[in-house]
Each structure stands twice: as structure tokens, then as C-alpha cells.
Design a protein around this motif. Sequence first.
Motif, PDB file in Angstrom:
ATOM      1  N   GLU A 183       0.829  -1.210   0.000  1.00 39.74           N
ATOM      2  CA  GLU A 183       0.000   0.000   0.000  1.00 39.74           C
ATOM      3  C   GLU A 183       0.862   1.257   0.000  1.00 39.74           C
ATOM      4  O   GLU A 183       0.429   2.316   0.446  1.00 39.74           O
ATOM      5  CB  GLU A 183      -0.914   0.013   1.231  1.00 39.74           C
ATOM      6  N   ALA A 184       2.084   1.165  -0.520  1.00 37.25           N
ATOM      7  CA  ALA A 184       3.042   2.263  -0.385  1.00 37.25           C
ATOM      8  C   ALA A 184       2.762   3.448  -1.306  1.00 37.25           C
ATOM      9  O   ALA A 184       3.203   4.561  -1.023  1.00 37.25           O
ATOM     10  CB  ALA A 184       4.461   1.751  -0.638  1.00 37.25           C
ATOM     11  N   ASP A 185       2.030   3.232  -2.396  1.00 35.60           N
ATOM     12  CA  ASP A 185       1.795   4.320  -3.353  1.00 35.60           C
ATOM     13  C   ASP A 185       1.099   5.501  -2.679  1.00 35.60           C
ATOM     14  O   ASP A 185       0.021   5.351  -2.092  1.00 35.60           O
ATOM     15  CB  ASP A 185       0.945   3.826  -4.522  1.00 35.60           C
ATOM     16  N   GLY A 186       1.740   6.662  -2.756  1.00 35.81           N
ATOM     17  CA  GLY A 186       1.157   7.874  -2.203  1.00 35.81           C
ATOM     18  C   GLY A 186       1.300   8.033  -0.702  1.00 35.81           C
ATOM     19  O   GLY A 186       0.951   9.087  -0.155  1.00 35.81           O
ATOM     20  N   MET A 187       1.818   7.023  -0.023  1.00 36.42           N
ATOM     21  CA  MET A 187       1.949   7.078   1.434  1.00 36.42           C
ATOM     22  C   MET A 187       3.144   7.943   1.821  1.00 36.42           C
ATOM     23  O   MET A 187       4.210   7.853   1.218  1.00 36.42           O
ATOM     24  CB  MET A 187       2.088   5.663   2.002  1.00 36.42           C
ATOM     25  N   VAL A 188       2.968   8.781   2.825  1.00 36.15           N
ATOM     26  CA  VAL A 188       4.070   9.598   3.336  1.00 36.15           C
ATOM     27  C   VAL A 188       4.738   8.846   4.475  1.00 36.15           C
ATOM     28  O   VAL A 188       4.120   8.580   5.509  1.00 36.15           O
ATOM     29  CB  VAL A 188       3.569  10.967   3.823  1.00 36.15           C
ATOM     30  N   PHE A 189       6.012   8.508   4.292  1.00 32.89           N
ATOM     31  CA  PHE A 189       6.755   7.770   5.304  1.00 32.89           C
ATOM     32  C   PHE A 189       7.599   8.741   6.118  1.00 32.89           C
ATOM     33  O   PHE A 189       8.477   9.427   5.579  1.00 32.89           O
ATOM     34  CB  PHE A 189       7.660   6.724   4.655  1.00 32.89           C
ATOM     35  N   ILE A 190       7.334   8.796   7.406  1.00 31.71           N
ATOM     36  CA  ILE A 190       8.124   9.608   8.331  1.00 31.71           C
ATOM     37  C   ILE A 190       9.117   8.670   8.994  1.00 31.71           C
ATOM     38  O   ILE A 190       8.779   7.931   9.922  1.00 31.71           O
ATOM     39  CB  ILE A 190       7.219  10.303   9.371  1.00 31.71           C
ATOM     40  N   ALA A 191      10.345   8.655   8.489  1.00 33.87           N
ATOM     41  CA  ALA A 191      11.367   7.715   8.939  1.00 33.87           C
ATOM     42  C   ALA A 191      12.382   8.408   9.844  1.00 33.87           C
ATOM     43  O   ALA A 191      12.453   9.637   9.910  1.00 33.87           O
ATOM     44  CB  ALA A 191      12.078   7.102   7.735  1.00 33.87           C
ATOM     45  N   GLU A 192      13.171   7.595  10.544  1.00 37.82           N
ATOM     46  CA  GLU A 192      14.265   8.097  11.386  1.00 37.82           C
ATOM     47  C   GLU A 192      13.781   9.184  12.346  1.00 37.82           C
ATOM     48  O   GLU A 192      14.418  10.213  12.550  1.00 37.82           O
ATOM     49  CB  GLU A 192      15.411   8.635  10.512  1.00 37.82           C
ATOM     50  N   ASN A 193      12.615   8.947  12.950  1.00 37.18           N
ATOM     51  CA  ASN A 193      12.030   9.888  13.910  1.00 37.18           C
ATOM     52  C   ASN A 193      11.818  11.281  13.333  1.00 37.18           C
ATOM     53  O   ASN A 193      11.909  12.297  14.048  1.00 37.18           O
ATOM     54  CB  ASN A 193      12.888   9.974  15.183  1.00 37.18           C
ATOM     55  N   GLY A 194      11.540  11.341  12.042  1.00 38.99           N
ATOM     56  CA  GLY A 194      11.264  12.619  11.390  1.00 38.99           C
ATOM     57  C   GLY A 194      12.450  13.222  10.675  1.00 38.99           C
ATOM     58  O   GLY A 194      12.314  14.267  10.023  1.00 38.99           O
ATOM     59  N   TYR A 244      13.917  11.966   8.109  1.00 35.00           N
ATOM     60  CA  TYR A 244      13.874  11.642   6.681  1.00 35.00           C
ATOM     61  C   TYR A 244      12.432  11.336   6.300  1.00 35.00           C
ATOM     62  O   TYR A 244      11.806  10.431   6.865  1.00 35.00           O
ATOM     63  CB  TYR A 244      14.760  10.432   6.400  1.00 35.00           C
ATOM     64  N   VAL A 245      11.886  12.108   5.360  1.00 36.65           N
ATOM     65  CA  VAL A 245      10.488  11.955   4.954  1.00 36.65           C
ATOM     66  C   VAL A 245      10.447  11.699   3.454  1.00 36.65           C
ATOM     67  O   VAL A 245      11.019  12.466   2.670  1.00 36.65           O
ATOM     68  CB  VAL A 245       9.661  13.205   5.309  1.00 36.65           C
ATOM     69  N   VAL A 246       9.758  10.626   3.059  1.00 39.30           N
ATOM     70  CA  VAL A 246       9.758  10.195   1.659  1.00 39.30           C
ATOM     71  C   VAL A 246       8.340   9.845   1.226  1.00 39.30           C
ATOM     72  O   VAL A 246       7.572   9.242   1.984  1.00 39.30           O
ATOM     73  CB  VAL A 246      10.676   8.970   1.455  1.00 39.30           C
ATOM     74  N   ARG A 247       8.021  10.219  -0.017  1.00 36.45           N
ATOM     75  CA  ARG A 247       6.740   9.823  -0.624  1.00 36.45           C
ATOM     76  C   ARG A 247       7.006   9.354  -2.045  1.00 36.45           C
ATOM     77  O   ARG A 247       7.636  10.073  -2.825  1.00 36.45           O
ATOM     78  CB  ARG A 247       5.767  10.998  -0.625  1.00 36.45           C
ATOM     79  N   ASP A 248       6.564   8.151  -2.364  1.00 35.38           N
ATOM     80  CA  ASP A 248       6.748   7.566  -3.702  1.00 35.38           C
ATOM     81  C   ASP A 248       8.207   7.616  -4.149  1.00 35.38           C
ATOM     82  O   ASP A 248       8.523   7.933  -5.302  1.00 35.38           O
ATOM     83  CB  ASP A 248       5.853   8.273  -4.719  1.00 35.38           C
ATOM     84  N   GLY A 249       9.104   7.321  -3.203  1.00 29.84           N
ATOM     85  CA  GLY A 249      10.520   7.267  -3.517  1.00 29.84           C
ATOM     86  C   GLY A 249      11.211   8.605  -3.602  1.00 29.84           C
ATOM     87  O   GLY A 249      12.427   8.671  -3.827  1.00 29.84           O
ATOM     88  N   GLU A 250      10.482   9.697  -3.419  1.00 35.14           N
ATOM     89  CA  GLU A 250      11.058  11.035  -3.515  1.00 35.14           C
ATOM     90  C   GLU A 250      11.194  11.654  -2.128  1.00 35.14           C
ATOM     91  O   GLU A 250      10.251  11.656  -1.335  1.00 35.14           O
ATOM     92  CB  GLU A 250      10.171  11.925  -4.380  1.00 35.14           C
ATOM     93  N   GLU A 251      12.371  12.170  -1.834  1.00 29.12           N
ATOM     94  CA  GLU A 251      12.602  12.830  -0.554  1.00 29.12           C
ATOM     95  C   GLU A 251      11.778  14.109  -0.458  1.00 29.12           C
ATOM     96  O   GLU A 251      11.858  14.976  -1.323  1.00 29.12           O
ATOM     97  CB  GLU A 251      14.088  13.150  -0.387  1.00 29.12           C
ATOM     98  N   LEU A 252      11.007  14.227   0.598  1.00 30.91           N
ATOM     99  CA  LEU A 252      10.245  15.449   0.853  1.00 30.91           C
ATOM    100  C   LEU A 252      11.011  16.389   1.777  1.00 30.91           C
ATOM    101  O   LEU A 252      10.943  17.607   1.626  1.00 30.91           O
ATOM    102  CB  LEU A 252       8.887  15.112   1.467  1.00 30.91           C
ATOM    103  N   SER A 253      11.715  15.808   2.743  1.00 31.29           N
ATOM    104  CA  SER A 253      12.520  16.628   3.644  1.00 31.29           C
ATOM    105  C   SER A 253      13.514  15.741   4.373  1.00 31.29           C
ATOM    106  O   SER A 253      13.337  14.520   4.476  1.00 31.29           O
ATOM    107  CB  SER A 253      11.636  17.361   4.666  1.00 31.29           C
ATOM    108  N   SER A 254      14.570  16.371   4.866  1.00 31.21           N
ATOM    109  CA  SER A 254      15.543  15.654   5.692  1.00 31.21           C
ATOM    110  C   SER A 254      16.215  16.646   6.628  1.00 31.21           C
ATOM    111  O   SER A 254      16.286  17.848   6.337  1.00 31.21           O
ATOM    112  CB  SER A 254      16.590  14.945   4.832  1.00 31.21           C
ATOM    113  N   ALA A 255      16.687  16.135   7.747  1.00 34.53           N
ATOM    114  CA  ALA A 255      17.437  16.927   8.714  1.00 34.53           C
ATOM    115  C   ALA A 255      18.689  16.125   9.060  1.00 34.53           C
ATOM    116  O   ALA A 255      18.603  15.108   9.748  1.00 34.53           O
ATOM    117  CB  ALA A 255      16.605  17.196   9.964  1.00 34.53           C
ATOM    118  N   THR A 256      19.817  16.555   8.558  1.00 33.61           N
ATOM    119  CA  THR A 256      21.045  15.782   8.707  1.00 33.61           C
ATOM    120  C   THR A 256      21.884  16.291   9.874  1.00 33.61           C
ATOM    121  O   THR A 256      21.682  17.402  10.385  1.00 33.61           O
ATOM    122  CB  THR A 256      21.878  15.837   7.418  1.00 33.61           C
ATOM    123  N   ILE A 257      22.836  15.451  10.275  1.00 35.58           N
ATOM    124  CA  ILE A 257      23.803  15.837  11.299  1.00 35.58           C
ATOM    125  C   ILE A 257      25.194  15.773  10.681  1.00 35.58           C
ATOM    126  O   ILE A 257      25.439  15.008   9.746  1.00 35.58           O
ATOM    127  CB  ILE A 257      23.719  14.949  12.556  1.00 35.58           C
TER     128      ILE A 257
END
Length: 277
Positions: free
Chosen positions: A67-78, A80-93
Amino acid sequence: MAERTLPEPGQDVRLIVADLDGTLLDGDKQVPDSLWPLLHQLHERGITFSPASGRQYAMLAYLFEREADGMVFIAENGAYVVRDGEELSSATIGTDVVHGLVRTVRELVETGLDLGAVVCGKRSAYVERTDRAFRQEAEKYYLELADVDDLTRVDDEFLKVAVYDFGDAEARTLPALEKAASDQQVVLSGGHWVDVMSPDASKATVVHRLQEKLGVTSAQTMAFGDYLNDLGLLAAADLSFAVANAHPDVLAAARYIAPSNEENGVVTTIQKVLGLD
């Protein structure tokens, strides 16, 4: 204190965000079968469902691949955010932060603590401790996991350093990492895990951005969590639920209490609040 009585059925909900481990996933860390038909119902109603976890994006995409199509994945406690394989946002160290944390973990190990570090990058996660006991714990959360000789020689964009303590992480590892990385965000994400991330990384920040993008209010948002890294997430939703097995501080912060993850609390609560069959 959270209420055990759920809100009246038929609430106007447009966004649902759920933590995974200890919250949505069952005792075997699997997605409950009852979630799949519920996701179809949510889609028909125009309701966005978003998994939010400390887990790696690759692991989230694997768990929800049907069911991944169109789903917004909030990974790494926020972080790294990805939707349909495209990065929406990231906060790096920074690399210097990662190297400092690796050295701190090594020093703690020399004092007798039983720890292992996972350096989390956009491409993969990395470990230099490779014994089976530690790797089994890391593999639960990181699908792309590479063994390396030296974590300070890894080349990637870094999202997080996660440290597993085979003992009491809250009493031992958390204070040490808070001292070592006082300018970063240090959170207890489980009974044995401590995560160090950018101060800009949080599930709550991502949820606020989603609300703005979707034109959704906090009153139209449901959120579910169980541990301390979920406190900001719950604060972003008027319909905030701690599962019954949650940390006491989370139970106190949430507005409502849902049944535990072992009782399929997230799915059954969504069904009741939305008035679904």
C-alpha cells in the motif's frame, strides 16, 4: 490524564499518523492484517495515513509495500520523509557529530557497558559491532545495514546515530549521550534505544508541515504513540492516543488511551472513531 473513553464516532478526521513499534505493530513486530482493508476505507474517504517511526525508510517501504503508493513515510524519527521514492525533507547531522558520538560509544564500552551504535545514512545504516546478538536487534529496524570496520570512515549523508544498550538505556546511555551531544536532539526511543538527531528533526515538525500541505487542522488529526519520542507527535493532534502499553509520560500526555498494540488498538480505535464497520 488521558481518558479511556473514546471520542464520539463520526469525527471529521483527514490525517492519521501512527508510530509503529509498540503502537501499530503487533507483538511480533508485524503489520496487523486488519490494517490493509482499513487503509482502503481511509483512501475512499480521502484520509491520509502516515507511518511515523524511528525505523529506516527502506524498512518502512518494505513493511508497507502493498500500500506504499502515495503514502508519506516519516522515517528516522522525522529526520527523513519520503513519498513515492522522492525525498520530501531531511534533517542531517554533521560528520564531526557522528564521529564524536562513535568515540563516546567506544569509550562507554571500555567502561563495561554493553552497547552498539548504528550510524544511519540516507543510503544505508552502518555498524562496526557485528556479533549476532547486536545485529539481531539492529536488523529489526534497518533493512539496509552494512558492516564496516570503522564507523568514522563511512561516507554518506547522516540522519541519526542510534545506540542500543543491552541494559537500561534510560539510566545509563541516555545521560552520557545527552552530555556528549548537548547541541543535538537526544531521545529515548525505546527501553534499549537512544537516538541522536538534528534539533530540526522531529515527528511533530513533519506532521505540522503535512497539516499545512494538506489543509488539515490539528482537530482533524489523529495520532498514536507509545514512547517518549512520540510526545511531540501527540501534541500535534487534538485526537491524540497513547496505547495502553505506553510509557507513563506518554499516557499522561495523550488525550485518550487506546487498547495496546497486542490488542490491535490502533486499527480498532480508528474504526470506532470514524464509525467504520
